[in-house]
Design a protein around this motif. Structure first.
Motif, PDB file in Angstrom:
ATOM      1  N   HIS A 127       0.839  -1.251  -0.048  1.00  0.00           N
ATOM      2  CA  HIS A 127       0.019  -0.015   0.000  1.00  0.00           C
ATOM      3  C   HIS A 127       0.843   1.301  -0.023  1.00  0.00           C
ATOM      4  O   HIS A 127       2.048   1.239   0.389  1.00  0.00           O
ATOM      5  CB  HIS A 127      -0.869  -0.064   1.243  1.00  0.00           C
TER       6      HIS A 127
ATOM      7  N   ASP B 231       0.651   4.868   1.905  1.00  0.00           N
ATOM      8  CA  ASP B 231      -0.224   5.533   2.920  1.00  0.00           C
ATOM      9  C   ASP B 231      -1.117   6.547   2.430  1.00  0.00           C
ATOM     10  O   ASP B 231      -0.372   7.746   1.937  1.00  0.00           O
ATOM     11  CB  ASP B 231       0.805   5.919   4.155  1.00  0.00           C
TER      12      ASP B 231
ATOM     13  N   HIS C  40       4.657   0.205  -0.166  1.00  0.00           N
ATOM     14  CA  HIS C  40       5.474  -0.598   1.053  1.00  0.00           C
ATOM     15  C   HIS C  40       4.495  -1.573   1.560  1.00  0.00           C
ATOM     16  O   HIS C  40       3.487  -1.576   1.483  1.00  0.00           O
ATOM     17  CB  HIS C  40       5.996   0.608   1.951  1.00  0.00           C
TER      18      HIS C  40
HETATM   19 FE   LIG Z   1       2.176   2.200   5.554  1.00  0.00          FE
END
Ligand SMILES: [Fe+2]
Ligand SMILES: C=C1C[C@]23C[C@H]1CC[C@H]2[C@]1(C)CCC[C@@](C)(C(=O)O)[C@H]1[C@@H]3C(=O)O
Ligand SMILES: O=C(O)CCC(=O)C(=O)O
Length: 380
Positions: free
Chosen positions: A246, A248, A302
């Motif tokens: 994903h 953030d 990440h």
């Molecule tokens: Fe994250």
């Protein structure tokens, strides 16, 4: 801490399918009862973890040096941040001013919570659509590719803005007596992260060539999320992921990881590791800050791996603007000056957060999907 309830094997994963319920995932119990993890936690082949990865070369930024005002240290810090944020959005911060004893208290209290019986943790159970509370592997929220983790998330706003200690109040309300120190330590930790994130916002502003105070002022009345990530040991770590791939959606993430390791970033079409450094925080740009820089700084893919030997613990502070503020880049980063047209529509963080909590599981395309969703709503 008061612990009246008895731990039970979660029905959902036990052999007895007849009593299917969405009781919570309890890795400790699962690990005792089978050599195979439930199918819901097995990721598809193209997303399964690879451990033979190289470390990512991330710069170590001396924050005290930047704050000292020494021109050489300031230019070094802004150069390193600009390079990293333009490429992959990740950098390390040391000499950060966060008390090491606060960190060790935070880790100790984490053990006491996540090792408690399931029904004790469920006092803080996250409600559907909410970004705070206790969640275990997100059973009931997602039907497949479940993350092998338990989380406890708090909303945080600076006390001087809300005149309340939001983390401590949440713990007291949900967990009741016996959790006073627990609430205190995470209130202190979140306040330390707030202070640190605003200093980093000054550094980011300078590195972008905008006013040093621009982003600091934008985030001063932030409405952030502070999350404890607890990754239990996993019998089949080659099939599972602690946190799936994903970007953030938030603005800035300040992560502290314990000595176990498992964080990986996808750069130049390869997964690369960020090895633990107890004296440094891992900082990464999120989607919302990428939009605030008109795409100049990158929010990067990440994930977090698990292992069969040791549990892993991390603290993630997600800096988020006040919900109703309009997210749009400063003039200096748009138009003729930067020969860049607008990359993303104006939006508010409260709408973006709602999108991730009620409509879309954050992945590598969240901001694009949100932009399309927004435009479709605005056309009606
Ligand atoms: Fe994250
Ligand atoms: C706004 C948020 C949603 C998540 C927590 C914060 C920032 C990171 C997001 C998340 C960790 C991205 C991966 C998927 C997710 C569902 C998770 O594994 O926890 C995301 C969080 C969430 O929606 O609860
Ligand atoms: O725990 C980690 O190493 C990373 C977790 C993460 O990326 C997140 O919670 O957004």
């Amino acid at each position: 801490m008061a612990m009246e309830c008895i731990a039970t094997v979660p029905q959902r994963f036990s052999v007895n399918k007849a009593k299917e319920d969405s009781s919570i995932f309890d890795a400790k119990l699962l690990n005792q009862h089978s050599n195979h993890i439930p199918q819901q936690f097995v990721w598809p082949d193209h997303e399964k973890p690879s451990t033979d990865v190289q470390p990512l070369q991330v710069p170590l930024i001396d924050l005290a040096g930047f704050l000292s005002g020494d021109s050489l240290l300031v230019s070094e810090a802004t150069r390193l941040v600009s390079e990293a944020a333009t490429q992959h959005g990740f950098f390390l911060v040391t000499n950060h001013g966060v008390d090491e004893s606060l960190l060790s208290r935070a880790y100790l209290n984490m053990d006491s919570f996540f090792k408690a019986p399931a029904c004790e943790k469920q006092k803080a159970q996250r409600k559907w659509g909410e970004s705070s509370g206790y969640a275990s592997s997100f059973v009931g929220r997602f039907s497949s590719k479940l993350p092998w983790k338990e989380t406890l998330s708090f909303k945080f706003s600076p006390e001087e803005k809300t005149h309340s200690q939001t983390v401590k109040d949440f713990v007291s309300k949900k967990m009741g007596d016996g959790y006073e120190d627990f609430g205190k330590v995470y209130q202190e930790y979140a306040e330390a992260m707030n202070t640190l994130s605003l200093k980093i916002m000054e550094l980011l502003g300078m590195s972008l060539g905008v006013e040093r105070r621009h982003f600091r002022e934008f985030f001063e009345d932030n409405e952030s999320i502070f999350r404890l990530n607890y990754y239990p040991q996993c019998k089949q770590p080659e099939l599972a992921l602690g946190t799936g791939p994903h970007c953030d959606p938030t603005s800035l993430t300040i992560l502290h990881q314990d000595q176990v390791g498992g964080l990986q970033v996808f750069v130049d079409n390869k997964w690369k590791s960020i090895p633990p450094n107890p004296h440094a925080f891992v900082v990464n740009i999120g989607d919302t800050f990428m939009a605030l820089t008109n795409g100049r700084y990158k929010s990067c893919l990440h994930r977090a791996l698990v292992n069969s030997e040791r549990e892993r613990k991390t603290f993630a502070f997600f800096l988020c603007p006040k919900g109703d503020k309009v997210v749009k880049p400063p003039e200096e980063l748009v138009g003729s000056l930067m020969s860049r047209e607008r990359e993303y529509p104006d939006f508010t963080w409260s709408m973006f957060l709602e999108f991730t909590q009620k409509h879309y599981r954050a992945d590598m395309n969240t901001l694009e999907a949100f932009s399309i969703w927004l435009k479709s709503r605005r056309n009606f």
